[in-house]
Design an enzyme around this catalytic site. Structure first.
Site, PDB file in Angstrom:
ATOM      1  N   GLY A  48      -8.588   7.624  12.520  1.00  8.33           N
ATOM      2  CA  GLY A  48     -10.110   8.011  12.358  1.00  8.33           C
ATOM      3  C   GLY A  48     -10.730   7.770  13.647  1.00  8.33           C
ATOM      4  O   GLY A  48     -10.045   7.413  14.391  1.00  8.33           O
TER       5      GLY A  48
ATOM      6  N   ASP B 230      -7.375  -4.062  11.536  1.00  8.46           N
ATOM      7  CA  ASP B 230      -6.398  -3.495  10.973  1.00  8.46           C
ATOM      8  C   ASP B 230      -6.062  -4.373   9.739  1.00  8.46           C
ATOM      9  O   ASP B 230      -5.928  -5.558   9.722  1.00  8.46           O
ATOM     10  CB  ASP B 230      -5.208  -3.829  11.838  1.00  8.46           C
ATOM     11  CG  ASP B 230      -3.964  -3.281  11.556  1.00  8.46           C
ATOM     12  OD1 ASP B 230      -3.874  -3.007  10.090  1.00  8.46           O
ATOM     13  OD2 ASP B 230      -3.052  -3.040  12.340  1.00  8.46           O
TER      14      ASP B 230
ATOM     15  N   LYS C  27       3.486   0.096   6.602  1.00  6.17           N
ATOM     16  CA  LYS C  27       2.790  -1.159   6.245  1.00  6.17           C
ATOM     17  C   LYS C  27       1.300  -1.148   5.853  1.00  6.17           C
ATOM     18  O   LYS C  27       0.877  -2.065   5.209  1.00  6.17           O
ATOM     19  CB  LYS C  27       2.451  -1.850   8.088  1.00  6.17           C
ATOM     20  CG  LYS C  27       3.772  -2.480   8.487  1.00  6.17           C
ATOM     21  CD  LYS C  27       3.432  -2.980   9.847  1.00  6.17           C
ATOM     22  CE  LYS C  27       2.798  -4.253  10.082  1.00  6.17           C
ATOM     23  NZ  LYS C  27       2.457  -4.607  11.451  1.00  6.17           N
TER      24      LYS C  27
ATOM     25  N   TYR D 258       5.556   7.921   4.009  1.00  2.92           N
ATOM     26  CA  TYR D 258       4.299   8.289   3.205  1.00  2.92           C
ATOM     27  C   TYR D 258       4.433   8.083   1.717  1.00  2.92           C
ATOM     28  O   TYR D 258       3.697   7.391   0.974  1.00  2.92           O
ATOM     29  CB  TYR D 258       3.528   9.450   3.677  1.00  2.92           C
ATOM     30  CG  TYR D 258       2.261   9.704   3.203  1.00  2.92           C
ATOM     31  CD1 TYR D 258       1.181   8.962   3.426  1.00  2.92           C
ATOM     32  CD2 TYR D 258       2.057  11.000   2.299  1.00  2.92           C
ATOM     33  CE1 TYR D 258      -0.320   9.394   3.027  1.00  2.92           C
ATOM     34  CE2 TYR D 258       0.584  11.089   1.839  1.00  2.92           C
ATOM     35  CZ  TYR D 258      -0.396  10.522   2.129  1.00  2.92           C
ATOM     36  OH  TYR D 258      -1.576  10.696   1.732  1.00  2.92           O
TER      37      TYR D 258
ATOM     38  N   TYR E  57      -1.262  -6.064 -10.100  1.00  2.00           N
ATOM     39  CA  TYR E  57      -2.403  -6.888  -9.973  1.00  2.00           C
ATOM     40  C   TYR E  57      -3.058  -6.650 -11.147  1.00  2.00           C
ATOM     41  O   TYR E  57      -3.734  -7.682 -11.676  1.00  2.00           O
ATOM     42  CB  TYR E  57      -3.182  -6.496  -8.786  1.00  2.00           C
ATOM     43  CG  TYR E  57      -2.868  -7.425  -7.516  1.00  2.00           C
ATOM     44  CD1 TYR E  57      -1.788  -7.353  -6.616  1.00  2.00           C
ATOM     45  CD2 TYR E  57      -3.906  -8.513  -7.151  1.00  2.00           C
ATOM     46  CE1 TYR E  57      -1.482  -8.178  -5.574  1.00  2.00           C
ATOM     47  CE2 TYR E  57      -3.648  -9.170  -5.932  1.00  2.00           C
ATOM     48  CZ  TYR E  57      -2.541  -9.033  -5.481  1.00  2.00           C
ATOM     49  OH  TYR E  57      -1.995 -10.067  -4.354  1.00  2.00           O
TER      50      TYR E  57
END
Ligand code: NAD
Length: 338
Positions: free
Chosen positions: A41, A61, A96, A150, A164
């Site tokens: 971006g 990051d 990551k 991806y 979660y």
């Protein structure tokens, strides 16, 4: 229309979708903290928001530790390379951010008691054996193919989000976004529509992969953003598909770009990428029923708006070398806890 949220964190907020989300949240009265490392971006996407009292940009990051001071009631996790050209160039970064980045964004939402929305993708369906793709379909993904960096990162992110929700009680939602187009896409990001528009405006032949019979279903950015926010506003966990249900062959998409741009043009055929899906169409029954959402912008209207934006950006620039994503001279904002 206002939202029930006072302050949202948008990871990947300086990207194509993220910047539109930041804008729309501010318009609806929600304060926005945008976290981005400008990997794919650019600050230019949100420079018009700098100076808005309720907007804050932090260069960081999210695969590192993420800390945001003060209350937050919504976390929208969009950070991730998204175009094939980007994630093939950045395979480890993509894995990551899908894993560690999602872990940190979920940690932030849990700590703040905020609602969390994961921007997942139609790519979790891989090269689908079920058509159209409904949310109950598990997909057909090659875990060691080039696109797996991806697809599997997003599948892992979905699993983590679900864990979660079930084990930590975090209020989570998963949106599976299908191909979206509109202003602020990079002409060089490799996705079909910006590539076709760039080529049409440069007077080059449009590069259609394979014989062009493979299909895509595209959705204009305003509709996608409305869908993501409708899910955020609801109590639904998802996954919910958000995308345009009108499917068309890539060759027809190229022809429509030429027609709407009004420039005479031609098409050249190039090799199809490995594991490129043959078909892609969302079943949006759930989004219609749960969120009362469906796309409103017709393809030709959306393309006309997008082409107008590309023209305004490329005006006076050498289209062949134009790089809107080049690192603008921009001061790093004080990173918060990273
Ligand atoms: P984009 O590349 O324009 O935006 C992604 C943003 O994330 C960029 O601003 C990038 O700098 C940022 N980013 C990447 N890694 C980061 C990190 N480690 N820390 C902080 N920021 C980081 O892509 P997009 O098209 O706007 O996609 C946004 C999200 O929506 C992605 O998660 C993507 O998977 C998902 N999505 C998009 C589409 C689409 O058609 N655009 C379709 C399906 C899913």
């Amino acid at each position: 229309m206002s939202t029930r949220f006072s302050r949202a964190v948008v990871t990947g907020g300086a990207g194509f979708l993220g910047s539109h989300l930041c804008e729309q949240l501010l318009r609806r009265g929600t304060g926005v903290m945008c976290l981005d490392n400008f990997l794919t971006g650019t600050p230019a996407n949100i420079s018009h928001l700098i100076g808005e009292p309720r907007f804050r940009l932090i260069k960081c990051d999210v695969t590192n530790f993420v800390h945001v001071p003060g209350p937050v009631d919504l976390v929208l996790h969009l950070a991730s390379a998204a175009s094939p050209a980007d994630y093939l160039r950045l395979p480890i970064e993509t894995l990551k951010v899908g894993s560690l980045g999602t872990l940190h964004a979920l940690g932030l939402a849990t700590e703040k008691g905020a609602r969390f929305v994961l921007a997942s993708t139609s790519e979790v369906y891989g090269d689908p054996q079920q058509h159209p793709q409904g949310e109950s379909y598990w997909g057909n993904v090659n875990p060691v193919g080039p696109r797996s960096v991806y697809d599997e990162a997003k599948r892992y992110a979905e699993a983590l989000t679900t864990a979660y929700r079930l084990s930590r009680g975090t209020d989570t939602a998963i949106v599976r976004i299908f191909n979206t187009y509109g202003p602020r896409m990079r002409p060089d990001d490799g996705r079909a529509i910006p590539t076709f528009i760039r080529q049409a405006l440069a007077g080059e032949p449009l590069s259609v992969t394979g014989d062009g019979s493979q299909t895509r279903s595209v959705c204009y950015v305003d509709d996608t953003i409305r869908g993501i926010l409708a899910l955020a506003e609801s109590d639904e966990p998802g996954p919910v598909n958000i995308g345009g249900p009108q499917e068309l062959p890539v060759a027809e998409l190229a022809a429509t770009v030429l027609e709407v741009s009004g420039v005479p043009g031609s098409v050249r055929h190039i090799a199809r990428p490995v594991d490129d899906p043959r078909v892609r169409r969302p079943d949006i029954t759930l989004a219609r029923e749960l969120l009362n959402w469906e796309p409103q912008v017709q393809l030709r209207d959306g393309l006309a708006r997008t082409i107008a934006w590309f023209r305004s950006q490329l005006c006076g620039a050498d289209i062949g070398t134009y790089r809107p994503n080049k690192r603008a001279a921009y001061p790093d904002m004080a990173p918060s806890g990273t």
